[in-house]
Design a protein around this motif. Structure first.
Motif, PDB file in Angstrom:
ATOM      1  N   ASP A 129     -21.604  55.149  71.591  1.00 53.57           N
ATOM      2  CA  ASP A 129     -20.207  55.224  72.013  1.00 53.57           C
ATOM      3  C   ASP A 129     -19.672  53.871  72.470  1.00 53.57           C
ATOM      4  O   ASP A 129     -18.567  53.784  73.010  1.00 53.57           O
ATOM      5  N   ARG A 130     -20.483  52.792  72.256  1.00 56.33           N
ATOM      6  CA  ARG A 130     -20.055  51.450  72.622  1.00 56.33           C
ATOM      7  C   ARG A 130     -19.936  50.590  71.368  1.00 56.33           C
ATOM      8  O   ARG A 130     -20.552  50.870  70.347  1.00 56.33           O
ATOM      9  N   GLU A 131     -19.127  49.531  71.459  1.00 57.02           N
ATOM     10  CA  GLU A 131     -18.945  48.608  70.344  1.00 57.02           C
ATOM     11  C   GLU A 131     -19.162  47.179  70.822  1.00 57.02           C
ATOM     12  O   GLU A 131     -18.653  46.791  71.878  1.00 57.02           O
ATOM     13  N   LEU A 132     -19.927  46.413  70.062  1.00 60.85           N
ATOM     14  CA  LEU A 132     -20.136  45.002  70.384  1.00 60.85           C
ATOM     15  C   LEU A 132     -18.871  44.218  70.054  1.00 60.85           C
ATOM     16  O   LEU A 132     -18.393  44.238  68.914  1.00 60.85           O
ATOM     17  N   ILE A 133     -18.327  43.530  71.054  1.00 56.67           N
ATOM     18  CA  ILE A 133     -17.101  42.749  70.852  1.00 56.67           C
ATOM     19  C   ILE A 133     -17.422  41.270  70.710  1.00 56.67           C
ATOM     20  O   ILE A 133     -16.936  40.595  69.805  1.00 56.67           O
ATOM     21  N   HIS A 134     -18.259  40.732  71.604  1.00 54.25           N
ATOM     22  CA  HIS A 134     -18.644  39.323  71.536  1.00 54.25           C
ATOM     23  C   HIS A 134     -20.124  39.170  71.854  1.00 54.25           C
ATOM     24  O   HIS A 134     -20.683  39.934  72.651  1.00 54.25           O
ATOM     25  N   ALA A 135     -20.738  38.169  71.251  1.00 55.38           N
ATOM     26  CA  ALA A 135     -22.060  37.704  71.643  1.00 55.38           C
ATOM     27  C   ALA A 135     -21.940  36.183  71.721  1.00 55.38           C
ATOM     28  O   ALA A 135     -22.009  35.495  70.715  1.00 55.38           O
ATOM     29  N   ILE A 136     -21.720  35.678  72.923  1.00 56.72           N
ATOM     30  CA  ILE A 136     -21.321  34.280  73.114  1.00 56.72           C
ATOM     31  C   ILE A 136     -22.506  33.438  73.579  1.00 56.72           C
ATOM     32  O   ILE A 136     -23.028  33.654  74.679  1.00 56.72           O
ATOM     33  N   PRO A 137     -22.956  32.464  72.780  1.00 54.68           N
ATOM     34  CA  PRO A 137     -24.033  31.571  73.246  1.00 54.68           C
ATOM     35  C   PRO A 137     -23.577  30.764  74.452  1.00 54.68           C
ATOM     36  O   PRO A 137     -22.542  30.107  74.416  1.00 54.68           O
ATOM     37  N   GLN A 138     -24.359  30.824  75.522  1.00 58.07           N
ATOM     38  CA  GLN A 138     -24.002  30.122  76.751  1.00 58.07           C
ATOM     39  C   GLN A 138     -24.716  28.780  76.857  1.00 58.07           C
ATOM     40  O   GLN A 138     -24.109  27.762  77.177  1.00 58.07           O
ATOM     41  N   ILE A 408     -20.144  39.082  61.419  1.00 57.20           N
ATOM     42  CA  ILE A 408     -19.003  38.875  62.312  1.00 57.20           C
ATOM     43  C   ILE A 408     -19.477  38.292  63.633  1.00 57.20           C
ATOM     44  O   ILE A 408     -18.918  37.325  64.144  1.00 57.20           O
ATOM     45  N   VAL A 409     -20.547  38.871  64.183  1.00 61.25           N
ATOM     46  CA  VAL A 409     -21.058  38.392  65.468  1.00 61.25           C
ATOM     47  C   VAL A 409     -21.505  36.945  65.361  1.00 61.25           C
ATOM     48  O   VAL A 409     -21.256  36.131  66.245  1.00 61.25           O
ATOM     49  N   LYS A 410     -22.155  36.585  64.234  1.00 57.84           N
ATOM     50  CA  LYS A 410     -22.623  35.211  64.081  1.00 57.84           C
ATOM     51  C   LYS A 410     -21.456  34.241  64.067  1.00 57.84           C
ATOM     52  O   LYS A 410     -21.498  33.186  64.691  1.00 57.84           O
ATOM     53  N   ARG A 411     -20.372  34.584  63.363  1.00 53.44           N
ATOM     54  CA  ARG A 411     -19.239  33.664  63.290  1.00 53.44           C
ATOM     55  C   ARG A 411     -18.555  33.559  64.648  1.00 53.44           C
ATOM     56  O   ARG A 411     -18.108  32.487  65.046  1.00 53.44           O
ATOM     57  N   ILE A 412     -18.470  34.688  65.364  1.00 56.91           N
ATOM     58  CA  ILE A 412     -17.919  34.632  66.718  1.00 56.91           C
ATOM     59  C   ILE A 412     -18.804  33.745  67.590  1.00 56.91           C
ATOM     60  O   ILE A 412     -18.313  32.910  68.356  1.00 56.91           O
ATOM     61  N   SER A 413     -20.109  33.908  67.467  1.00 54.39           N
ATOM     62  CA  SER A 413     -21.040  33.110  68.260  1.00 54.39           C
ATOM     63  C   SER A 413     -20.879  31.621  67.944  1.00 54.39           C
ATOM     64  O   SER A 413     -20.849  30.792  68.840  1.00 54.39           O
ATOM     65  N   ASP A 414     -20.801  31.305  66.647  1.00 57.15           N
ATOM     66  CA  ASP A 414     -20.649  29.903  66.258  1.00 57.15           C
ATOM     67  C   ASP A 414     -19.397  29.311  66.853  1.00 57.15           C
ATOM     68  O   ASP A 414     -19.392  28.192  67.347  1.00 57.15           O
ATOM     69  N   TRP A 415     -18.296  30.078  66.798  1.00 58.67           N
ATOM     70  CA  TRP A 415     -17.037  29.534  67.308  1.00 58.67           C
ATOM     71  C   TRP A 415     -17.096  29.325  68.815  1.00 58.67           C
ATOM     72  O   TRP A 415     -16.723  28.278  69.328  1.00 58.67           O
ATOM     73  N   PHE A 416     -17.593  30.333  69.548  1.00 59.24           N
ATOM     74  CA  PHE A 416     -17.637  30.198  71.004  1.00 59.24           C
ATOM     75  C   PHE A 416     -18.608  29.104  71.432  1.00 59.24           C
ATOM     76  O   PHE A 416     -18.394  28.434  72.427  1.00 59.24           O
ATOM     77  N   ALA A 417     -19.685  28.919  70.652  1.00 62.73           N
ATOM     78  CA  ALA A 417     -20.618  27.836  70.973  1.00 62.73           C
ATOM     79  C   ALA A 417     -19.902  26.497  70.870  1.00 62.73           C
ATOM     80  O   ALA A 417     -20.105  25.602  71.676  1.00 62.73           O
ATOM     81  N   ASP A 418     -19.026  26.373  69.898  1.00 63.52           N
ATOM     82  CA  ASP A 418     -18.274  25.131  69.724  1.00 63.52           C
ATOM     83  C   ASP A 418     -17.297  24.932  70.883  1.00 63.52           C
ATOM     84  O   ASP A 418     -17.115  23.820  71.386  1.00 63.52           O
ATOM     85  N   PHE A 419     -16.684  26.035  71.347  1.00 56.12           N
ATOM     86  CA  PHE A 419     -15.691  25.902  72.416  1.00 56.12           C
ATOM     87  C   PHE A 419     -16.348  25.659  73.767  1.00 56.12           C
ATOM     88  O   PHE A 419     -16.002  24.757  74.496  1.00 56.12           O
ATOM     89  N   PHE A 420     -17.327  26.517  74.120  1.00 53.09           N
ATOM     90  CA  PHE A 420     -17.927  26.425  75.447  1.00 53.09           C
ATOM     91  C   PHE A 420     -19.028  25.359  75.502  1.00 53.09           C
ATOM     92  O   PHE A 420     -19.413  24.951  76.543  1.00 53.09           O
TER      93      PHE A 420
END
Length: 420
Positions: A129-138, A408-420
């Motif tokens: 009943d849950r959905e993964l929205i982001h997986a952000i490399p810190q 999708i998660v990988k591309r989100i991760s790549d983008w957030f890794a670049d930002f953060f």
């Protein structure tokens, strides 16, 4: 240089806002974002950031997007759409892999190693009943050396990754998508609203030295703490501008809509900011009648509730270990509630750090003045998010429809890794 159109959609509890922008550039941090159009409509069918009426929400989306399209002189199809609320859950997750299996002396970390460690860190059990929205490399840790943002090319034998997992209610996410689809558009991605707002109102220096983003929305107040360019704490409180409006409606015996208008036109967050003899007119008990109310009374009602909300935020910061002077960047207030006169002075009584209003527009071109208000922080941030995703995506990967969840998660991760 590529030039494309992106649109950010913020479906809030009280208003729906859309920002359409033109993007040019060849790298996320060099992207030029030019605001072309802004639209807004009163939201119907949303309560505390959750869709409660699909048709009413659909109409709000349609009106806001059409207004933005008319101003921009372009039409859009895909919308980077915000999501928030109490149903959002977030936590850090770690993964470890060995760097080896290659010829002796070749202990260099490669892109494949980073992909593997991210996959391990993301391998968490998510209920149906849950959905993964982001997986952000810190951050990455190489042989006990921490604080590494990009380990590719470094020498090491052990690679560890910390990933920030964000999930939401699957039904809440699906209802947002349905409302957007029925309005005639497509959800490009669902993006956590506090993260989108951070793109519009925070600086990298603030996120490095520590900052608390407090988004004063209609149905909720969202808190996101950054430190050392990492997300340290994320939560949503079930009180916001609608709570203040309800207090005004009860305290002044007004219909909810009239209470909202009184708050917008005459409201301030500090009672000592108005003179005791100031009054304003509100509708009377009978048709055509009016009555005068002391503006100081209205201010007292607003101040008491806002002070309580700030107290709850301060308690959350204390629980997260940021109750003292750990946040060098202080507290940044944004969202519609941050537009009230005196809100900074009221917040400064509660927080043990500096307070400022977060207004989007810095670094934006075109009609940037049209979004220089706290209530447009999320919509503007979603457009900025879309601009960076557009540039980092290849033509093949830009079509999210039908793409795998892992992709999708990988591309989100790549983008957030670049930002953060």
């Amino acid at each position: 240089m590529r030039s494309s159109i992106v649109a950010g959609l913020d479906i809030g509890s009280s208003k729906t806002a859309v920002v359409i922008a033109e993007v040019s550039g060849d790298a996320p941090h060099r992207a030029q974002v030019k605001v072309l159009g802004v639209g807004q409509a009163r939201t119907g069918g949303i309560r505390r950031e959750i869709v409660t009426d699909i048709e009413a929400t659909t109409e709000s989306v349609r009106k806001a997007v059409k207004e933005a399209e008319l101003m921009a002189g372009v039409t859009v199809q895909r919308l980077y759409t915000g999501i928030a609320g109490e149903h959002i859950h977030a936590w850090p997750s770690t993964g470890v892999v060995a760097v080896g299996g290659r010829p002796a002396g070749d202990g260099e970390i490669r892109t494949g190693d980073v992909d593997r460690v991210q996959e391990v860190a993301r391998a968490v059990v998510i209920p149906g009943d849950r959905e993964l929205i982001h997986a952000i490399p810190q951050e990455y840790i190489v042989d006990a050396q921490d604080g590494i943002r990009d380990p590719v090319g470094m020498a090491g034998t052990r690679l560890e990754a910390e990933v920030f997992i964000v999930t939401g209610s699957a039904s809440a996410s699906q209802n947002v998508r349905k409302a957007v689809t029925r309005a005639g558009y497509t959800v490009a991605e669902l993006v956590l609203e506090p993260l989108a707002s951070s793109l519009a109102v925070l600086t990298e220096d603030e996120m490095e030295i520590g900052v608390a983003l407090v988004e004063l929305g209609g149905g909720t107040t969202d808190l996101c703490v950054f430190h050392e360019r990492k997300i340290k704490h994320l939560t949503s409180l079930p009180w916001g501008g609608a709570t203040v409006t309800n207090d005004i409606a009860k305290g002044l015996s007004l219909p909810y809509a009239e209470a909202g208008r009184a708050k917008e036109r005459f409201g301030v967050a500090r009672a000592d900011f108005v003179r005791p003899d100031e009054t304003f007119e509100i509708p009377g008990a009978a048709a055509g009648q009016t009555r005068h109310v002391a503006r100081e009374l209205l201010a007292h009602i607003i101040e008491q509730r806002m002070d309580e909300i700030f107290g709850l935020v301060a308690a959350e910061l204390e629980r997260a270990g940021f109750g003292g002077g750990e946040l060098g960047g202080g507290v940044v207030l944004t969202g519609g509630g941050a537009a009230l006169q005196g809100v900074v002075e009221l917040a400064e009584r509660t927080f043990a750090s500096s307070v400022r209003i977060g207004v989007p527009g810095e670094g934006l071109g075109g009609l940037a003045d049209s979004v220089r208000r706290p209530k447009f922080a999320t919509a503007a941030g979603l457009a900025v998010y879309g601009s960076r995703r557009l540039i980092t995506d290849t033509p093949e990967s830009s079509a999210l429809a039908g793409a795998s969840v892992n992709g999708i998660v990988k591309r989100i991760s790549d983008w957030f890794a670049d930002f953060f």
